[in-house]
Design an enzyme around this catalytic site. Structure first.
Site, short mmCIF file in Angstrom:
data_model
loop_
_atom_site.label_atom_id
_atom_site.label_comp_id
_atom_site.label_asym_id
_atom_site.label_seq_id
_atom_site.Cartn_x
_atom_site.Cartn_y
_atom_site.Cartn_z
CG MET A 8 99.18 21.64 8.28
SD MET A 8 98.48 23.54 8.39
CE MET A 8 96.71 23.12 8.64
N GLY A 11 94.17 16.76 5.90
CA GLY A 11 93.48 15.77 6.67
C GLY A 11 93.18 16.19 8.15
CB CYS A 103 109.14 9.26 2.29
SG CYS A 103 108.24 11.10 2.18
N GLY A 127 100.92 15.11 12.29
CA GLY A 127 99.79 14.04 12.74
C GLY A 127 99.85 12.80 13.20
CB CYS A 200 101.76 8.80 -2.11
SG CYS A 200 103.16 9.39 -1.87
#
Lengths: 374, 392
Positions: A8, A11, A103, A127, A200
């Site tokens: 999670m 978002g 990643c 997701g 990121c």
């Protein structure tokens, strides 16, 4: 009841993923992966905190609304070893890496799946807008989402069969609008963050500055690393611009500042638009050429992973995608070595970049892919 | 078992019912502001003074030497920042240990960015400060030694009296973070040579959000929080009257029950350590065997991730911890375990269980049984363990 761990982020997509799985009767456990955080507390204060913490708070609120157990797991070490080190290493060798792919394979899947299985889960879920199907040949493959504009399969090509067989992507069956609607209906307290195009862990997209800082930190921690003359730091040394005829036409700032196809920030005048055509780490040269010289009809890739097929026999006609934003182009692939493939496009493609992934599709399914070496 | 077994009393404790009861009137009936002039408010002022007196007496201090703060962390920040400021004319050097709580370590890092020099003294393999190194580190510019009374992770109790004597000999101030120790151990500031001491109520069955800093009379101190005349003009902000009253009550009870409670905690803790050491292979106990907080047990299990162990214990309704809790709840290898010489991978497989008097032998036995099962299961899935067993 089978347990599933949902990664999670706070978002919309992963929050609704957790809800959908709960509806399907799974015992859902929410996990946020802590992967990167500035370790220097003082600089964290100056930057107003770190991005990771707000994700944790958002995800925790969603988990509490759904009434599911929620934990934060630390993957900083795995992230550093498999993503940051790889990212920096590739740039230093004059390649342009895609850290998201590393990643996904090594952190989001390998490490998270291992720890999820450890705590008794059967699956991990995300997701992502994609779906995982078992094909008639018994192999698992990833299928492009019904939401075509948001296809995320390119960065997932490197997942193994074991990883795919333990993965669920519940939002892949829906349009993005429907997912947003569901989130609204459920009154999920989700952050409506825009999809970021930036890497990121690199603030302001200044990856050259990031690499310099990272190496400096490493040098300070380990006295056996020296920056002068050391081969691994060569990517930072200034060198020559040459044209395609081999003539020296200027000075560049160090290979890490350039990528194939780049036009901006070169600082040289050629009387016509100039592009980076090639990076040559062995001679520390940046090759500059005109617009037409950035096109090529073939590439070689290694570090292969196959998904829909077990292995490549002979030739295969595929759609090949050479970067995240590439639309894909018709090509023929064939093996040229135990871990090497030749890909020939019907039409020449712009800026085929070593270090980036090439991903092959058969219709909507991922056939496999590899890392472009030239 | 549906009941929750709470074995994280070093993180926080349950507020005692007597404490809550003592606090309640100060929310409902006696809500006045102690700074006001009317009779209604002076009752609150009195309650605050009584709590201050109870606390001062508990540690052999004067009433006027206790300053209430919002937390133990605030007290730590205050002690370090204010000393650096008030004694800048004497010097800019602070000595602390490598195993302090982040309230001290991060404050030191902050001060280092503002011109203060900090020396971090090593500890031995049991977590005890190296006194010879401490004495050698003292310079003419040293203004403060700050060493925690007892460690929050491994429970090791420091030789506070000896540190106090060294500080006095060299005319350096001595602050101790006694957040884990206050209420668990007998403390007398004069006997131990303590000049400043931080503590917090919620670690000793008091409420959260209230702490204090003891500052010996005569020490120059600057305010950290400005904006009012509270706490002898040293710490502004309307007093947290219910919190202070609750703190006083909690200290009163902690002192009364210390002997009996400690005895029970030691018995439970020893049972826990004995069974774990006897029944689980490849485990070590971290921290000093003898000079140790009564309620603390800290283990490292080889070949497993402490994080997975904690989650699986939580699924069995057992609350434990691994290292110190960080803001996000995710775990880095503990700086304390690294400082006592544990390799990264061993530090990762650590579990801290801290008992209270509410725990029963049955709880301990249930917990050990679960830890045993979980460690076994995690090791079965660990490639490191598989390799290790093959090599044997």
């Amino acid at each position: 009841m089978e347990k599933v761990v949902v990664g999670m982020s706070g978002g919309v997509d992963s929050s609704v993923a957790a809800y959908l799985l709960q509806k399907q009767g799974y015992e859902v456990i929410g996990i946020t992966m802590q992967i990167w955080q500035d370790e220097d507390v003082c600089s964290m204060e100056e930057n107003g905190g770190c991005c990771g913490l707000s994700a944790v708070e958002d995800a925790r609120r969603v988990a509490s609304v759904l009434d599911i157990p929620y934990y934060v797991m630390n993957f900083k070490q795995e992230f550093r070893d498999n993503v940051i080190d790889y990212f920096v290493g590739e740039y230093l060798q004059a390649r342009t890496p895609n850290p998201c792919i590393a990643c996904n394979r090594y952190v989001k899947w390998e490490a998270l799946l291992k720890r999820s299985l450890d705590i008794g889960a059967s699956y991990i879920a995300t997701g992502h807008y994609a779906s995982i199907d078992k094909l008639p040949n018994g192999r698992f493959s990833i299928k492009k989402s019904v939401t075509q504009a948001k296809d995320q399969t390119y960065a997932l090509y490197n997942l193994t069969q074991h990883q795919l067989s333990h993965t669920l992507m519940p939002v892949g069956a829906f349009e993005k609008d429907k997912i947003r609607e569901l989130a609204k209906e459920l009154k999920l307290p989700v952050a409506n963050k825009p999809d970021s195009q930036e890497i990121c862990f690199v603030p302001d997209n200044d990856y050259a500055g990031f690499i310099a800082n990272y190496l400096e930190e490493k040098r300070q921690k380990r006295s056996d690393v020296s920056t002068d003359g050391d081969k691994q730091f060569q990517g930072m040394l200034p060198g020559n611009y040459v044209n395609t005829a081999g003539e020296i036409i200027g000075k560049h700032r160090g290979l890490i500042h350039y990528t194939v196809g780049q036009r901006k920030g070169l600082g040289i005048a050629m009387g016509q638009p100039a592009f980076v055509v090639e990076l040559r780490p062995e001679s520390n040269e940046v090759v500059i050429g005109g617009a037409n010289e950035v096109f090529s009809d073939r590439l070689i890739a290694n570090r292969l992973n196959f998904m829909a097929i077990e292995d490549l026999d002979g030739e295969m006609v595929v759609d090949a995608k050479i970067r995240y934003s590439h639309k894909g182009a018709r090509a023929t692939i064939k093996r040229t070595g135990p871990d090497e493939i030749l890909c020939i496009f019907e039409e020449p493609q712009r800026a085929i970049t070593p270090g980036q992934a090439v991903v092959f599709y058969d219709g909507d399914y991922v056939v496999g892919g590899g890392t472009i070496i030239k | 078992m549906d009941k929750k077994i709470y074995l994280d009393n070093a993180a926080t404790t349950k507020t005692r019912p007597e404490v809550v009861e003592a606090m309640l009137p100060y929310f409902t009936d006696l809500y006045g502001n102690p700074s006001s002039v009317y009779e209604f408010a002076t009752q609150n002022k009195k309650a605050v003074d009584e709590a201050r007196e109870t606390i001062a007496k508990a540690m052999g201090a004067e009433i006027s030497e206790i300053y209430f703060t919002g937390s133990g962390t605030e007290a730590d920040n205050w002690a370090l920042k204010a000393t650096a400021d008030a004694y800048a004319a004497k010097g800019n050097h602070i000595i602390t240990s490598k195993i302090e709580h982040h309230a001290i370590l991060h404050t030191c890092e902050y001060l280092q960015k503002h011109g203060v020099e900090v020396t971090y003294i090593d500890v031995d393999e049991n977590g005890i400060l190296k006194l010879d190194e401490l004495e050698k580190a003292i310079r003419p510019t040293t203004i403060l030694i700050s060493v925690m009374f007892a460690n929050n992770e491994i429970g090791t109790i420091q030789p506070i009296k000896e540190i106090g004597a060294i500080a006095k000999k060299h005319n350096v101030l001595f602050h101790t973070d006694a957040v884990q120790a206050f209420g668990q151990l007998e403390i007398n500031v004069d006997d131990f040579g303590i000049d400043m001491m931080s503590a917090s109520a919620h670690k000793l069955n008091g409420p959260k959000g209230i702490g204090f800093l003891y500052i010996r009379k005569g020490i120059k101190i600057r305010s950290l929080i400005h904006g009012g005349a509270q706490e002898r003009q040293r710490r502004a902000g309307t007093e947290n009257v219910p919190g202070i009253v609750g703190f006083g009550k909690a200290v009163e009870i902690a002192l009364e029950t210390m002997e009996e409670r400690t005895k029970k905690e030691i018995m439970l803790r020893n049972l826990l350590m004995k069974r774990v050491l006897e029944e689980i292979p490849f485990v070590r106990v971290n921290g000093d065997k003898v000079r140790r907080l009564p309620n603390n047990a800290n283990f490292s299990f080889q070949f497993i991730e402490g994080e997975s162990l904690l989650i699986m214990l939580d699924m069995k309704n057992i609350c434990g911890s691994s290292g110190s809790a960080c803001t996000s709840g995710s775990l880095d290898p503990s700086h304390v375990l690294l400082a006592i010489g544990l390799p990264h991978e061993v530090a990762h497989g650590s579990l801290r269980l801290t008992v209270s008097e509410d725990i029963t032998e049955e709880d301990i036995n249930y917990t050990v049984d679960r830890v045993k099962e979980i460690v076994e299961k995690l090791r079965q899935m660990s490639p490191l363990y598989e390799d290790f067993m093959k090599k044997r």
